[in-house]
Design an enzyme around this catalytic site. Structure first.
Site, mmCIF file in Angstrom:
data_model
loop_
_atom_site.group_PDB
_atom_site.id
_atom_site.type_symbol
_atom_site.label_atom_id
_atom_site.label_comp_id
_atom_site.label_asym_id
_atom_site.label_seq_id
_atom_site.Cartn_x
_atom_site.Cartn_y
_atom_site.Cartn_z
ATOM 1 N N CYS A 158 -32.089 -9.683 76.219
ATOM 2 C CA CYS A 158 -32.294 -8.570 76.210
ATOM 3 C C CYS A 158 -31.609 -7.848 75.385
ATOM 4 C CB CYS A 158 -33.481 -7.341 77.148
ATOM 5 S SG CYS A 158 -32.154 -7.328 78.937
ATOM 6 N N CYS A 177 20.428 -2.338 40.881
ATOM 7 C CA CYS A 177 20.552 -0.506 40.143
ATOM 8 C C CYS A 177 22.316 -0.774 39.881
ATOM 9 C CB CYS A 177 20.267 0.845 40.444
ATOM 10 S SG CYS A 177 20.687 1.764 39.542
ATOM 11 N N CYS A 214 16.576 7.844 39.120
ATOM 12 C CA CYS A 214 17.463 7.311 38.680
ATOM 13 C C CYS A 214 16.583 7.105 37.421
ATOM 14 C CB CYS A 214 17.998 5.963 39.660
ATOM 15 S SG CYS A 214 19.505 4.793 38.784
ATOM 16 N N CYS A 250 -15.689 -2.290 81.462
ATOM 17 C CA CYS A 250 -15.965 -1.677 82.491
ATOM 18 C C CYS A 250 -16.988 -1.446 82.866
ATOM 19 C CB CYS A 250 -15.370 -0.393 81.514
ATOM 20 S SG CYS A 250 -16.790 0.414 80.427
ATOM 21 N N CYS A 271 7.781 -8.966 52.608
ATOM 22 C CA CYS A 271 7.796 -7.537 52.242
ATOM 23 C C CYS A 271 6.584 -6.897 52.947
ATOM 24 C CB CYS A 271 6.721 -7.384 50.945
ATOM 25 S SG CYS A 271 8.266 -7.663 50.142
ATOM 26 N N HIS A 313 0.280 -1.406 0.305
ATOM 27 C CA HIS A 313 -0.275 -0.161 0.037
ATOM 28 C C HIS A 313 0.719 1.254 -0.214
ATOM 29 C CE1 HIS A 313 -3.245 -2.421 1.898
ATOM 30 N NE2 HIS A 313 -3.490 -2.467 0.646
ATOM 31 N N CYS A 351 -29.208 0.942 70.071
ATOM 32 C CA CYS A 351 -29.010 2.452 69.663
ATOM 33 C C CYS A 351 -26.727 2.517 70.185
ATOM 34 C CB CYS A 351 -29.589 3.467 69.936
ATOM 35 S SG CYS A 351 -29.732 3.460 71.335
#
Length: 501
Positions: free
Chosen positions: A443, A355, A340, A451, A376, A266, A459
C-alpha cells in the site's frame, strides 16, 4: 644647315611623343637622344624560358600584357643628316643579341634608303609598329639566352662565395689545391689554354653580333622576375589611366579612383569599396572579404583594405583577423587573466601553458591554475552535459576528454549519475529527514527506514501515527480511496468495500 635640321626634327618629335618615349639634351655641340619603344602585344602573349645548357629541361611559360621598352640611344653627329646617320646603340632586356643585330641591320637599311634625310621618326615608327612582325615574334618570345646568363652568373657567384669561405678556413683548401697539382707549370699552362679558348669563343661571337646590340639587364637579377614585375607595374599604370564604370553606383570614374579585384578583374569605385570594407570590419566579418560582385570569390588584399579605410579601422581589422587566425591554431590559447589575454603557444601533448607576459601557469582545459596530474574540477551543473558529451564522443574527442578529466573519473561520474537517476526515478524522500525511500510493493502508507516517520507515497504527506489510514478514509483528503493506487494487483473489490464501509 644640319644644325637647323636637327633642331627642327627634335622639336617635331617632341610634339609627337611624350616625355616617357622621347627625351634629348645637348652636350659638347652634339645632341643626345633617347627613344623608348613600347611594343603593343597581342592577347595571350607569353614568354618562355629555361636553362639552355640542359636540353632535356622543359620550358616554362608565363603570360604577360606588357614588355619593357626597347631603348635606342643616339648621338647626332654635326654633319647629320646630310652626310652621316646617327650613332646609336639598341638595348633590350628580353631580345637576344642576334635579334637586336637584325634590328640594327634594318635601321641601317632605312637610312641608306633615305640618304641625307632626317631618319629618327622613321626609325621610331618602324620599331613601334613593325618590330614583332619583323622579328617573327607572333605569340610569344623566348628568353633562354638571358635566363641562362643569369643562371651562370648565379652559380659563379655562389662558387666564389664557397671558395672565399674555404680560403678563410685556416688555408686548408689552398693547401689541398696545391697538393693536388703535381706540377705548377702544368696548372699555369692549363689556365693559359683555357683563357685562350674563351677569348677565341668571345671573338667568334663578336663577328656574328653587332656591337651596338646590348643586353640591358642588371647582373645577378632574375630576368623572369623582372619581366613579371614590370608587367604588373605596367598593368597598374594602364589601369590608373583608363575610365571604368563602378558596378555599384554605375558612375564612370578614372582608374586611379577605382579598385580592381584580382583575378576576377571586377572594378568598383573607391567610395563604394570603402563603404563595403567599413561595413565588413564593423560587423567583424574580416575573414575572406570577397569582391562585392555577387557570387565572386576573389578576395580583397590587406593592402587594398589599408589604402581605403582609416588607420583606426584598419587596426581593428588587423586585430580581429589576427584573433580569428589564432583561434584556428590548435597550439595557441589565450591567457585566462582578464588583464592579460595574451596569446600563448603550448606543446600539443602538454596540458599546461605558461604566459610569457604575466608568467601565469594554467591548465589549457579549465583555465585554472595548473593542477598537475589532478583532473579538472567539474561543477555539479556541468556533470550531466559532460557525461552526455563523453558517452556520445568517439575517437580523438573521447581521448581529449579523458586527458582532461581522467578516464576513471569520467566512469565514476557515469556510474554515480546512473545511480542517482535510478534513485530519482524509483524512490521518494522522507518528508521529515529527506532519506530516500524505495517502494517495492504494497500500500501507499510508507514508514521511513531512518526516522520511522509514517507518510503517504502518493502525496508525501506525514501521517498520524495513531491513525495513519484515516488519510485514505477521509473524503476531504486528495488521497481518498487511494491506499493501493499504483499497485493494482492488490486493489480488488473487497478492499474497496472495506475502505468505503
Amino acid at each position: 644647315m644640319d644644325d637647323e635640321k636637327q633642331k627642327d626634327e627634335l622639336i617635331a618629335l617632341e610634339s609627337i611623343y611624350n616625355d616617357e618615349e622621347f627625351t634629348y639634351c645637348k652636350q659638347n655641340d652634339n645632341y643626345h637622344v633617347t627613344l623608348k619603344i613600347y611594343l603593343s602585344l597581342p592577347e595571350k602573349f607569353f614568354f618562355t624560358y629555361k636553362d639552355s645548357r640542359h636540353n632535356d629541361e622543359k620550358s616554362e611559360k608565363v603570360f604577360i600584357s606588357h614588355l619593357p621598352p626597347i631603348t635606342l640611344l643616339m648621338l647626332l653627329p654635326i654633319d647629320y643628316p646630310s652626310i652621316h646617320p646617327p650613332r646609336y646603340t639598341i638595348r633590350s632586356p628580353f631580345l637576344s643579341p642576334a635579334l637586336m643585330t637584325k634590328l640594327c641591320k634594318k635601321l641601317d637599311q632605312l637610312y641608306k634608303s633615305n640618304p641625307g634625310q632626317e631618319i629618327i621618326f622613321t626609325w621610331m615608327n618602324f620599331l613601334q609598329s613593325e618590330t614583332l612582325e619583323y622579328l617573327n615574334i607572333l605569340e610569344g618570345i623566348n628568353i633562354d639566352h638571358v635566363y641562362t646568363l643569369y643562371r651562370i652568373a648565379s652559380e659563379k657567384s655562389q662558387k666564389n662565395q664557397e671558395l672565399a669561405s674555404c680560403a678563410g678556413a685556416q688555408g686548408t683548401c689552398q693547401t689541398e689545391l696545391r697538393g693536388s697539382a703535381s706540377n705548377p707549370t702544368d696548372v699555369s699552362s692549363q689556365k693559359r689554354r683555357s683563357m685562350s679558348v674563351k677569348k677565341a669563343k668571345k671573338s667568334r661571337s663578336r663577328r656574328f653580333y653587332d656591337e651596338r646590340a646590348v643586353i640591358d639587364i642588371l647582373v645577378g637579377r632574375n630576368p623572369v622576375q623582372m619581366l613579371i614585375d614590370y608587367n604588373e607595374m605596367r598593368n597598374q599604370i594602364e589601369f590608373r589611366r583608363n575610365f571604368y564604370s563602378c558596378k555599384v553606383c554605375f558612375a564612370d570614374k578614372l582608374g586611379e579612383n577605382c579598385v580592381q579585384f584580382l583575378p576576377c578583374n571586377h572594378v568598383f569605385c573607391k567610395e563604394c569599396t570603402n563603404s563595403y570594407f567599413e561595413t565588413k570590419i564593423q560587423e567583424g566579418a574580416v575573414q575572406n572579404i570577397f569582391c562585392p560582385e555577387e557570387g565572386c570569390k576573389s578576395e580583397a588584399t590587406p593592402d587594398q583594405i589599408k589604402n581605403l579605410v582609416s588607420p583606426e579601422l584598419f587596426l581593428k581589422y588587423d586585430s580581429i583577423l589576427l584573433n580569428a587566425t589564432l583561434d584556428t591554431m590548435n597550439d595557441i590559447i589565450y591567457c585566462p587573466r582578464k588583464s592579460c589575454q595574451y596569446p600563448v603557444s603550448h606543446e600539443p601533448e602538454e596540458n599546461m601553458a605558461n604566459c610569457p607576459v604575466c608568467s601565469y601557469a594554467f591548465c589549457i582545459y579549465c583555465k585554472a591554475v595548473y593542477h598537475g596530474i589532478e583532473p579538472c574540477k567539474v561543477n555539479t551543473a556541468e556533470k550531466q552535459n559532460l557525461i552526455k558529451e563523453y558517452q556520445e564522443a568517439t575517437g580523438l574527442k573521447k581521448t581529449q576528454l579523458e586527458m582532461r578529466y581522467g578516464k576513471k573519473n569520467l566512469q565514476n561520474f557515469i556510474d554515480n549519475a546512473m545511480s542517482e537517476n535510478w534513485i530519482e526515478k524509483h524512490s521518494q524522500n522522507c518528508p521529515r529527514c529527506c532519506a530516500a525511500i524505495e517502494k517495492s510493493d504494497g500500500c501507499n502508507k510508507m514508514t521511513c527506514w531512518k526516522c520511522n516517520t509514517f507518510f503517504c507515497w502518493t502525496c508525501s504527506a506525514k501521517l498520524n501515527r495513531q491513525a495513519p489510514y484515516e488519510h485514505y478514509r477521509d473524503p476531504s483528503s486528495r488521497c481518498f480511496n487511494k491506499l493501493y493506487q499504483g499497485d493494482e494487483e492488490f486493489f480488488d473489490d473487497d478492499v474497496v468495500f472495506i475502505l468505503n464501509y
